[in-house]
Design a protein around this motif. Sequence first.
Motif, short mmCIF file in Angstrom:
data_model
loop_
_atom_site.label_atom_id
_atom_site.label_comp_id
_atom_site.label_asym_id
_atom_site.label_seq_id
_atom_site.Cartn_x
_atom_site.Cartn_y
_atom_site.Cartn_z
N UNK A 37 0.88 -1.36 0.10
CA UNK A 37 -0.02 0.04 -0.04
C UNK A 37 0.67 1.13 0.06
N UNK A 38 0.31 2.23 -0.65
CA UNK A 38 0.96 3.63 -0.34
C UNK A 38 1.15 3.87 0.83
N UNK A 39 2.21 4.59 1.28
CA UNK A 39 2.40 5.01 2.58
C UNK A 39 2.68 6.50 2.51
N UNK A 40 2.32 7.14 3.55
CA UNK A 40 2.45 8.54 4.01
C UNK A 40 3.90 8.59 4.67
N UNK A 41 4.58 9.54 4.06
CA UNK A 41 5.78 9.71 4.48
C UNK A 41 5.96 11.02 5.44
N UNK A 42 5.56 12.09 4.89
CA UNK A 42 5.48 13.50 5.53
C UNK A 42 4.25 14.10 5.09
N UNK A 43 4.06 14.98 5.94
CA UNK A 43 2.71 15.96 5.57
C UNK A 43 3.11 17.23 6.15
#
Length: 123
Positions: free
Chosen positions: A41-47
Amino acid sequence: EVQLVEFGGGSVQAGGSLRLTCEVSGETYCMAWFRQVPGREREGVAGIRERDRLALYADSVKGRFLISKDNSKNILRLQMDIMRTEDTAMYYCAAADWCRASEMLFQKTYPYWGQGTQVNVSS
């Protein structure tokens, strides 16, 4: 309509650095970098939330990656240092008109996506 174009992917050895850039057209409120490897799955790295520059990071990149937004140029950046082989992935820039701080690393928050840029880290 927000449009996003990523630059800066490439190959680097473990321990090295890369900087990703996302050129933004349109108004945004929250932006983020995600990454994905085949079969996962696509993973959130930084926001980042732009009004107060609140930033969130995945535990796996804390202390190594830095997200920033240059509002004068409308550019989002991701500085990646002390890179590891497990950072190898396709990296995507994402944007939203609004977000909750607690959901800045969730895919569902972002309706706008770039095309992705590949990052390869070798041992």
